[in-house]
Design a protein around this motif. Structure first.
Motif, PDB file in Angstrom:
ATOM      1  N   THR A   1       0.852  -1.201   0.000  1.00  0.00           N
ATOM      2  CA  THR A   1       0.000   0.000   0.000  1.00  0.00           C
ATOM      3  C   THR A   1       0.877   1.238   0.000  1.00  0.00           C
ATOM      4  O   THR A   1       1.828   1.326   0.771  1.00  0.00           O
ATOM      5  CB  THR A   1      -0.871   0.023   1.281  1.00  0.00           C
ATOM      6  OG1 THR A   1      -1.636  -1.162   1.299  1.00  0.00           O
ATOM      7  CG2 THR A   1      -1.786   1.232   1.301  1.00  0.00           C
ATOM      8  N   LYS A   2       0.534   2.169  -0.897  1.00  0.00           N
ATOM      9  CA  LYS A   2       1.293   3.422  -0.944  1.00  0.00           C
ATOM     10  C   LYS A   2       0.357   4.596  -0.768  1.00  0.00           C
ATOM     11  O   LYS A   2      -0.760   4.593  -1.281  1.00  0.00           O
ATOM     12  CB  LYS A   2       1.991   3.568  -2.303  1.00  0.00           C
ATOM     13  CG  LYS A   2       3.255   2.762  -2.420  1.00  0.00           C
ATOM     14  CD  LYS A   2       3.975   3.139  -3.704  1.00  0.00           C
ATOM     15  CE  LYS A   2       5.224   2.296  -3.842  1.00  0.00           C
ATOM     16  NZ  LYS A   2       5.980   2.648  -5.031  1.00  0.00           N
ATOM     17  N   LEU A   3       0.838   5.601  -0.052  1.00  0.00           N
ATOM     18  CA  LEU A   3       0.091   6.841   0.084  1.00  0.00           C
ATOM     19  C   LEU A   3       0.406   7.678  -1.150  1.00  0.00           C
ATOM     20  O   LEU A   3       1.558   7.760  -1.574  1.00  0.00           O
ATOM     21  CB  LEU A   3       0.601   7.549   1.342  1.00  0.00           C
ATOM     22  CG  LEU A   3      -0.244   8.608   2.007  1.00  0.00           C
ATOM     23  CD1 LEU A   3      -1.585   8.040   2.436  1.00  0.00           C
ATOM     24  CD2 LEU A   3       0.508   9.147   3.233  1.00  0.00           C
ATOM     25  N   ARG A   4      -0.644   8.280  -1.729  1.00  0.00           N
ATOM     26  CA  ARG A   4      -0.401   9.128  -2.910  1.00  0.00           C
ATOM     27  C   ARG A   4      -0.557  10.582  -2.538  1.00  0.00           C
ATOM     28  O   ARG A   4      -1.621  10.984  -2.047  1.00  0.00           O
ATOM     29  CB  ARG A   4      -1.425   8.804  -3.985  1.00  0.00           C
ATOM     30  CG  ARG A   4      -0.946   7.783  -4.961  1.00  0.00           C
ATOM     31  CD  ARG A   4      -1.951   7.742  -6.076  1.00  0.00           C
ATOM     32  NE  ARG A   4      -1.402   7.105  -7.227  1.00  0.00           N
ATOM     33  CZ  ARG A   4      -2.034   7.013  -8.373  1.00  0.00           C
ATOM     34  NH1 ARG A   4      -3.240   7.528  -8.517  1.00  0.00           N
ATOM     35  NH2 ARG A   4      -1.479   6.424  -9.380  1.00  0.00           N
TER      36      ARG A   4
ATOM     37  N   ILE B   1       5.323   5.892  -0.448  1.00  0.00           N
ATOM     38  CA  ILE B   1       4.591   7.061  -0.921  1.00  0.00           C
ATOM     39  C   ILE B   1       4.901   7.295  -2.397  1.00  0.00           C
ATOM     40  O   ILE B   1       5.990   6.962  -2.877  1.00  0.00           O
ATOM     41  CB  ILE B   1       4.964   8.311  -0.071  1.00  0.00           C
ATOM     42  CG1 ILE B   1       3.979   9.458  -0.290  1.00  0.00           C
ATOM     43  CG2 ILE B   1       6.386   8.771  -0.331  1.00  0.00           C
ATOM     44  CD1 ILE B   1       4.096  10.572   0.738  1.00  0.00           C
TER      45      ILE B   1
ATOM     46  N   ASP C   1      -4.423  10.677  -2.255  1.00  0.00           N
ATOM     47  CA  ASP C   1      -4.973  10.561  -0.894  1.00  0.00           C
ATOM     48  C   ASP C   1      -4.848  11.875  -0.143  1.00  0.00           C
ATOM     49  O   ASP C   1      -5.719  12.236   0.644  1.00  0.00           O
ATOM     50  CB  ASP C   1      -4.220   9.474  -0.115  1.00  0.00           C
ATOM     51  CG  ASP C   1      -4.277   8.135  -0.828  1.00  0.00           C
ATOM     52  OD1 ASP C   1      -5.402   7.693  -1.104  1.00  0.00           O
ATOM     53  OD2 ASP C   1      -3.208   7.562  -1.134  1.00  0.00           O
TER      54      ASP C   1
ATOM     55  N   SER D   1      -6.537  16.181   3.061  1.00  0.00           N
ATOM     56  CA  SER D   1      -6.865  14.804   2.677  1.00  0.00           C
ATOM     57  C   SER D   1      -8.310  14.754   2.203  1.00  0.00           C
ATOM     58  O   SER D   1      -9.092  15.670   2.479  1.00  0.00           O
ATOM     59  CB  SER D   1      -6.658  13.842   3.853  1.00  0.00           C
ATOM     60  OG  SER D   1      -7.669  14.034   4.810  1.00  0.00           O
TER      61      SER D   1
ATOM     62  N   LEU E   1      -9.853   7.457   4.005  1.00  0.00           N
ATOM     63  CA  LEU E   1      -8.604   6.733   3.764  1.00  0.00           C
ATOM     64  C   LEU E   1      -8.753   5.354   4.385  1.00  0.00           C
ATOM     65  O   LEU E   1      -9.343   5.217   5.458  1.00  0.00           O
ATOM     66  CB  LEU E   1      -7.432   7.446   4.432  1.00  0.00           C
ATOM     67  CG  LEU E   1      -6.962   8.796   3.877  1.00  0.00           C
ATOM     68  CD1 LEU E   1      -5.706   9.257   4.610  1.00  0.00           C
ATOM     69  CD2 LEU E   1      -6.667   8.685   2.397  1.00  0.00           C
TER      70      LEU E   1
ATOM     71  N   LYS F   1      -3.712   3.239   4.846  1.00  0.00           N
ATOM     72  CA  LYS F   1      -3.261   4.558   4.393  1.00  0.00           C
ATOM     73  C   LYS F   1      -3.279   5.572   5.531  1.00  0.00           C
ATOM     74  O   LYS F   1      -2.406   6.427   5.626  1.00  0.00           O
ATOM     75  CB  LYS F   1      -4.121   5.044   3.222  1.00  0.00           C
ATOM     76  CG  LYS F   1      -3.797   4.270   1.951  1.00  0.00           C
ATOM     77  CD  LYS F   1      -4.437   4.877   0.736  1.00  0.00           C
ATOM     78  CE  LYS F   1      -3.920   4.172  -0.502  1.00  0.00           C
ATOM     79  NZ  LYS F   1      -4.444   4.738  -1.730  1.00  0.00           N
ATOM     80  N   GLN F   2      -4.297   5.449   6.391  1.00  0.00           N
ATOM     81  CA  GLN F   2      -4.354   6.354   7.550  1.00  0.00           C
ATOM     82  C   GLN F   2      -3.116   6.152   8.428  1.00  0.00           C
ATOM     83  O   GLN F   2      -2.547   7.130   8.933  1.00  0.00           O
ATOM     84  CB  GLN F   2      -5.644   6.110   8.352  1.00  0.00           C
ATOM     85  CG  GLN F   2      -5.868   7.098   9.488  1.00  0.00           C
ATOM     86  CD  GLN F   2      -6.003   8.553   9.028  1.00  0.00           C
ATOM     87  OE1 GLN F   2      -6.781   8.853   8.131  1.00  0.00           O
ATOM     88  NE2 GLN F   2      -5.218   9.459   9.627  1.00  0.00           N
TER      89      GLN F   2
ATOM     90  N   LEU G   1      -0.308   7.935   6.834  1.00  0.00           N
ATOM     91  CA  LEU G   1      -0.456   9.384   7.015  1.00  0.00           C
ATOM     92  C   LEU G   1      -0.073   9.772   8.446  1.00  0.00           C
ATOM     93  O   LEU G   1       0.608  10.785   8.660  1.00  0.00           O
ATOM     94  CB  LEU G   1      -1.897   9.821   6.692  1.00  0.00           C
ATOM     95  CG  LEU G   1      -2.225  11.295   6.921  1.00  0.00           C
ATOM     96  CD1 LEU G   1      -1.285  12.211   6.150  1.00  0.00           C
ATOM     97  CD2 LEU G   1      -3.670  11.605   6.515  1.00  0.00           C
TER      98      LEU G   1
END
Ligand SMILES: Nc1ncnc2c1ncn2[C@@H]1O[C@H](COP(=O)(O)OP(=O)(O)OP(=O)(O)O)[C@@H](O)[C@H]1O
Ligand SMILES: O=P(O)(O)OC[C@H]1O[C@H](OP(=O)(O)OP(=O)(O)O)[C@H](O)[C@@H]1O
Ligand SMILES: [Mg+2]
Length: 286
Positions: free
Chosen positions: A3-6, A46, A66, A186, A190, A194-195, A198
């Motif tokens: 999982t990646k944060l965008r 990310i 995100d 944001s 999420l 992802k949270q 973050l």
């Protein structure tokens, strides 16, 4: 798949440098190539999307990214309902009405039936409506300050920071409509994963921002003044007091907000503090 944060960042312009610097100081590296509009990080899950700042609010609202870093002014103009995760304190500016320097300003009535050039028509229309001013709004994409001088409009509504662009174009600021700074925003929902990413990023950003606004200070103080000096110094818990090799003197260490330091420097000197050192802090975990 990992999982990646965008995150959506401005590709180039006033927000780009400080946004990249913040992530770098938070220990997040990027593989940025020239012309590459998507970049990943080798040391944090990310992905960065490099966009025009105008497109950042919608990209986050649509959950294509995100999170994003965008000016408060641009978020207000686009009208998307985003969560403000953190006020970042850079790119501080205001959106103001300005008129030709030579004109007499009589209050907001000045704008009645006038033509006002701006890149922020939504914010301006709302403001004029609230104030019951009937004016013509003329939207232009940039170089707004040029408009009155070339007969394109009577007045302008644009970003002001130092005010030098207004002065250079023979204009004067008459009304601040909104203040703005860069925001970390944001979208709505999420995922838990992802949270968590973050939260980790935010923890780092908070440490960086706290460190940037504080300084580590050291000074030599006669022992009979230590108590009084300690009283005016904050410190994370309380100041550190260590004996100096020279009898009758101590070294006092503390962490202090930079602006507070300038307020009390006179008092410290008057109480006999000598050899003051002010040292930057790299990270601060509260
Ligand atoms: N002079 C300034 N001082 C401080 N902050 C500013 C200044 N000018 C703009 N900003 C802030 O930075 C944001 C981006 O400004 P910039 O001038 O780079 O935008 P732009 O020209 O619309 O860029 P883009 O090409 O991404 O559309 C503005 O929306 C505002 O929040
Ligand atoms: O009050 P000042 O400090 O003079 O700053 C205000 C100016 O800064 C911004 O333009 P920028 O220089 O970013 O150019 P741009 O119009 O190409 O975005 C803004 O649009 C103003 O024109
Ligand atoms: Mg823009």
């Amino acid at each position: 798949m990992e999982t990646k944060l965008r995150i959506a960042l401005q590709k180039k312009g006033r927000l780009n440098e400080d946004s990249m610097k913040l992530l770098k100081e938070a220990g997040i590296k990027f593989n940025v190539g020239s012309g590459k509009l998507v970049a990943s990080s080798p040391n944090f899950p990310i992905e960065v999307l490099f966009l025009r700042d105008d497109d950042i609010p919608q990209t986050v609202a649509d959950d294509v990214a995100d999170i994003g870093i965008v000016g408060e002014n641009e978020m207000a103009e686009k009208g998307f309902d985003l969560n403000i995760v953190k006020r970042l304190g850079f790119s501080k500016c205001r959106l103001s009405l300005a008129i030709p320097k030579a004109d007499e300003y009589t209050g907001l009535d000045y704008f009645k039936d006038k033509k006002v050039a701006t890149s922020y028509p939504v914010i301006l229309e709302k403001f004029f409506k609230e104030q019951n001013i009937n004016a013509e709004i003329h939207e232009i994409a940039g170089s707004v300050e040029i408009a009155p001088g070339i007969g394109l409009a009577d007045a302008i509504f644009d970003i002001v920071s130092s005010g030098s662009t207004l002065v250079a174009n023979r204009l004067k600021e008459v009304k601040v409509v909104m203040k703005s700074e860069a925001l970390l925003v944001s979208g709505s929902g999420l995922s838990a994963e992802k949270q968590a990413l973050l939260d980790e990023m935010l923890f780092r950003i908070n440490s960086v921002m706290a460190a940037n606004s504080n300084k580590y200070i050291l000074m030599n103080v006669p022992n009979d003044k230590v108590e009084e000096i300690v009283k005016i110094l904050p410190g994370m818990k309380s100041p550190t007091v260590l004996p100096l090799a020279e009898k009758g003197w101590s070294s006092v260490h503390s962490v202090i907000q930079e602006k507070k330091f300038w307020e009390i420097i006179g008092q410290l000197k008057a109480l006999g503090a000598e050899g003051l050192l002010v040292v930057p802090i790299e990270k601060m975990i509260l």
